[in-house]
Design an enzyme around this catalytic site. Sequence first.
Site, PDB file in Angstrom:
ATOM      1  N   CYS A 188      17.262  29.523  28.525  1.00 54.20           N
ATOM      2  CA  CYS A 188      18.490  30.082  27.942  1.00 54.20           C
ATOM      3  C   CYS A 188      19.660  29.976  28.921  1.00 54.20           C
ATOM      4  CB  CYS A 188      18.282  31.524  27.499  1.00 54.20           C
ATOM      5  SG  CYS A 188      17.810  32.650  28.828  1.00 54.20           S
ATOM      6  N   CYS A 233      50.000  36.140  61.728  1.00 53.97           N
ATOM      7  CA  CYS A 233      49.819  36.878  62.979  1.00 53.97           C
ATOM      8  C   CYS A 233      50.782  38.062  63.002  1.00 53.97           C
ATOM      9  CB  CYS A 233      50.074  35.955  64.173  1.00 53.97           C
ATOM     10  SG  CYS A 233      50.032  36.814  65.767  1.00 53.97           S
ATOM     11  N   CYS A 247      53.373  37.543  66.413  1.00 53.69           N
ATOM     12  CA  CYS A 247      54.469  36.559  66.422  1.00 53.69           C
ATOM     13  C   CYS A 247      54.957  36.183  65.027  1.00 53.69           C
ATOM     14  CB  CYS A 247      54.051  35.303  67.181  1.00 53.69           C
ATOM     15  SG  CYS A 247      52.784  34.340  66.337  1.00 53.69           S
ATOM     16  N   CYS A 281      45.311  33.304  67.385  1.00 55.55           N
ATOM     17  CA  CYS A 281      46.616  32.722  67.065  1.00 55.55           C
ATOM     18  C   CYS A 281      46.922  31.581  68.037  1.00 55.55           C
ATOM     19  CB  CYS A 281      47.703  33.793  67.136  1.00 55.55           C
ATOM     20  SG  CYS A 281      49.367  33.150  66.862  1.00 55.55           S
ATOM     21  N   HIS A 317      18.416  37.673  29.423  1.00 54.32           N
ATOM     22  CA  HIS A 317      18.653  36.542  28.528  1.00 54.32           C
ATOM     23  C   HIS A 317      20.117  36.121  28.654  1.00 54.32           C
ATOM     24  CE1 HIS A 317      17.999  33.991  25.101  1.00 54.32           C
ATOM     25  NE2 HIS A 317      18.847  34.653  24.328  1.00 54.32           N
TER      26      HIS A 317
END
Length: 370
Positions: free
Chosen positions: A48, A186, A189, A233, A317
């Site tokens: 099924c 970040c 910055c 970063c 099912h």
Amino acid sequence: MEILMTVSRIASICTMGANASALEKEIGPEQFPVNEHYFGLVNFGNTCYCNSVLQALYFCRPFREKVLAYKSQPRKKENLLTCLSDLFHSIATQKKKVGVIPPKKFITRLRKENELFDNYMQQDAHEFLNYLLNTIADILQEERKQEKQNGRIPNGNIDNENNNNTPDPTWVHEIFQGTLTNETRCLTCETISSKDEDFLDLSVDVEQNTSITHCLRGFSNTETLCSEYKYYCEECRSKQEAHKRMKVKKLPMILALHLKRFKYMDQLHRYTKLSYRVVFPLELRLFNTSGDATNPDRMYDLVAVVVHCGSGPNRGHYIAIVKSHDFWLLFDDDIVEKIDAQAIEEFYGLTSDISKNSESGYILFYQSRD
């Protein structure tokens, strides 16, 4: 076990004709769509999960058309796609409008190619969908590669493919592939870095008494990366706190949404089903798109739903509900019934006592209008 299954199948076959004629009468000869066929699929013990996905894909018209077009190409060595195209062609060329077809060739090939499906245990419909789409894409890419090597088509981007290891997209990608952009900012910055990744379907977490739009917003919620999860970063050249979020950059032609209804419970040491009520609309517009998204206002219409019935992933099912022209049909293996659009609400999930058996939407297929 085999005797019981055989008896059950014989009993089922006896009712097929009655169900088929009833469906034809209910739709009516004048309303019955031209060149359309509604055929149930025989269940081979536990299939099924496969039948429901195949019915959903058959009523994703762009996919059906590509599979049928593949059938008309020069005969190839048997694989999962040739078996699927034979099955779709068999449905599409039946003299009768309604009836039942045994997808035996396809199931046999599936079990031969992947041992995960070579047993009589209940399988996960989403895993099968993923496997099927990726396998078809792999087959098409391999065939294209062979054709280029044999000189049957121009080289085109063959050098580009070899250099970048990125094969040309197939019609599977043209239909189902979208692109996510992973944005990280970040907090020191303010530099934003982004990375794109492609998808053939989106898996979203579910919560009680929510909607698909809410689930998609949650998918794109901003996440803070801090403590041991800090982000490195490149500008700061050190680990920093950052905000991260996922947004949709390229919207697919057909959006397949997988509701993550099965969750591992540590205290039970097993997966359990989250039968939460999640409303899925007949029309959908995505709001979690990126600023540079293509077609951010694209509208989608619901065309098919794979529904899980039961209380857990390894039992229960699967059925499918599909939209064909202006009405809805329910496919439960070899049984096909016409249903009202309002009846779709029955498949949202449960508002309370979520441990009960439920019939709840599991995979949603939305097709774009353009």
